[in-house]
Scaffold this motif. Structure first.
Motif, mmCIF file in Angstrom:
data_model
loop_
_atom_site.group_PDB
_atom_site.id
_atom_site.type_symbol
_atom_site.label_atom_id
_atom_site.label_comp_id
_atom_site.label_asym_id
_atom_site.label_seq_id
_atom_site.Cartn_x
_atom_site.Cartn_y
_atom_site.Cartn_z
ATOM 1 N N ILE A 1 72.404 3.193 72.155
ATOM 2 C CA ILE A 1 72.104 2.055 71.584
ATOM 3 C C ILE A 1 72.662 1.785 70.226
ATOM 4 O O ILE A 1 73.109 0.986 69.512
ATOM 5 N N LEU A 2 72.985 3.251 69.602
ATOM 6 C CA LEU A 2 73.418 3.366 68.203
ATOM 7 C C LEU A 2 74.999 2.976 68.187
ATOM 8 O O LEU A 2 75.406 2.061 67.235
ATOM 9 N N ALA A 3 75.526 3.313 69.121
ATOM 10 C CA ALA A 3 77.240 2.922 69.290
ATOM 11 C C ALA A 3 77.233 1.585 69.747
ATOM 12 O O ALA A 3 78.229 0.947 68.965
ATOM 13 N N GLU B 1 71.408 -8.331 59.965
ATOM 14 C CA GLU B 1 70.351 -7.976 60.717
ATOM 15 C C GLU B 1 70.890 -6.617 61.591
ATOM 16 O O GLU B 1 69.978 -5.953 61.769
ATOM 17 N N VAL B 2 72.038 -6.782 62.203
ATOM 18 C CA VAL B 2 72.360 -5.536 62.882
ATOM 19 C C VAL B 2 72.346 -4.168 61.900
ATOM 20 O O VAL B 2 71.926 -3.237 62.641
ATOM 21 N N GLU C 1 69.169 4.877 63.341
ATOM 22 C CA GLU C 1 69.616 6.022 62.743
ATOM 23 C C GLU C 1 68.305 6.948 62.568
ATOM 24 O O GLU C 1 68.529 8.067 62.825
ATOM 25 N N ASN C 2 67.378 6.173 61.684
ATOM 26 C CA ASN C 2 66.170 7.116 61.588
ATOM 27 C C ASN C 2 65.435 7.744 62.904
ATOM 28 O O ASN C 2 65.196 8.726 62.781
#
Length: 415
Positions: free
Chosen positions: A82-84, A246-247, A255-256
């Motif tokens: 999801i982060l990528a 927003e992204v 990240e948190n």
């Protein structure tokens, strides 16, 4: 014989009486429990994340402070898909903004060039119309002069015709010539007015041409198209900038989240001592798996059993004296709950096993007043140790109410 001596018999009688008093006195002055147990609650510390234990966790029996780290967990296998994806979306949005801004800058330059060309065309058109108006005004002056000459000639011929010198035909010819010159003057004035209107319109940016011609020059048309395109690009740039923002917020949250799942620490909820643990260095754990149990020594209890016939004599708030087996120290306590022999008791949250009732015994829970036991972490605050508890009566012996109660109980048992 010595046994026949009176002194001996008296001495033996006194000894037996003393023994009877010693045996019966505790029952007359209070209630003494059967064997009880020092008890305390514990807190179960669960794994906050999935992962592997890093380093050596605290050993059993180690005292802990509130907020102290009990064990550290690392998880190198956190899902970063999801982060990528969010990073790719943000980069795409930013690249789109850069490309759209570049195109907008190029169109802005083209718009400025078209505006310059339009201004040159406008100034040229104004100059041409001004010259045409000036020329027509000169023609009007010439036409007016010719009309004046024609009028003078007509008047002269009318005068000569009245004297019979000229014929009527020559007068009519002069009159026709005057009409022609007057019409030319009027046409010239109308043409001047028309050109003046066109000149005023061009000065205002409106180009008025003849039939079949566009009233907007190519530069203006192209400029309008460019302006529409620039406005569209501005909307798309704002849209992509908003999307990137927003992204970015979602990216920060992700990240948190990943940071919280990469590593975590099990924290002691209060001051106490490690009662038990289920982990070692390198153990794999799953979220909410039990890691260890921390004994809460802030409040110590004593669970005891007393004959249920004394149930009504013991009540919450009654003072008690507690003595540990093997120690002469006496600790003060207070009854906090009284339950019957068949009551369902809680065991999951207590460290020590409560006394098993095999007879009709009431279950009494006494809270110990603060003492050195609460800080005796090296000995697990004496939890699980056997004790005796004594409750004092208000008086000694049998009073009338007690005797009446005993008789009624005996009568109920017989009949």
């Amino acid at each position: 014989m010595i046994w026949n001596h009176r002194v001996t018999r008296i001495t033996i009688g006194l000894v037996l009486l003393a023994v009877a008093i010693v045996v019966l006195l505790p029952g007359l002055t209070g209630f003494t429990s059967l064997d009880g147990t020092v008890n305390a609650r514990f807190a179960v510390v669960n794994a906050p994340i999935d992962g592997m234990i890093a380093g050596d966790p605290l050993r059993v029996g180690a005292p802990v402070k509130e907020g102290q780290t009990l064990a550290e967990i690392n998880n190198p296998r956190v899902n970063r898909a999801i982060l990528a994806s969010l990073q790719a979306d943000q980069n795409t949005a930013r690249d789109s903004v850069a490309a759209l801004q570049k195109e907008r800058d190029e169109l802005t330059q083209l718009r400025d060039q078209l505006a310059t060309r339009l201004e040159v065309y406008k100034n040229t058109t104004i100059a041409n119309l001004e010259r045409e108006v000036e020329i027509l005004r000169k023609r009007v002056a010439v036409s007016q002069a010719q009309d004046l000459v024609a009028q003078v000639d007509l008047n002269r011929r009318l005068d000569l015709e009245s004297k019979g010198i000229l014929t009527q035909r020559m007068v009519d010819a002069a009159r026709a010539a005057g009409a022609v010159t007057g019409g030319e003057v009027e046409i010239s004035n109308l043409t001047v007015d028309q050109l003046q209107q066109r000149l005023d319109a061009v000065r205002q940016g409106i180009f008025v041409f003849g039939d079949g011609q566009n009233d907007v020059p190519y530069s203006r048309q192209r400029q309008d198209e460019v302006i529409v395109r620039i406005n569209d690009l501005n909307s798309r740039i704002a849209e992509n900038q908003t999307r990137a923002t927003e992204v970015g917020k979602q990216l920060a949250q992700e990240e948190n989240r990943i940071h919280s799942l990469e590593s975590a620490a099990a924290i002691a909820p209060f001051d106490g001592v490690v009662w038990s643990r289920n982990i070692v260095n390198g153990s794999n754990v799953v979220l909410n798996n039990e890691l260890m149990r921390v004994l809460d020594c802030r409040e110590l209890y004593v669970d005891i059993l007393v004959p249920e016939v004394d149930y009504d004599e013991i009540y919450p708030g009654l003072a008690a004296e507690v003595r540990l087996f093997g120690r002469a120290d006496v600790f003060n306590g207070e009854v906090i709950s009284v339950r019957g022999s068949s009551a369902v008791i809680e065991t999951d949250s207590f460290a020590a096993t409560q006394p098993a009732s095999t007879q009709r015994s009431a279950r009494i829970r006494v809270r110990l007043e603060p003492s050195f036991l609460n800080g005796d972490f090296g000995n697990f605050c004496q939890v699980g140790r056997t004790v005796q508890v004594r409750f004092s009566k208000n008086g000694v012996g049998f009073d009338s109410a007690g005797l009446s109660k005993w008789v009624k109980s005996l009568w109920f048992s017989i009949f």
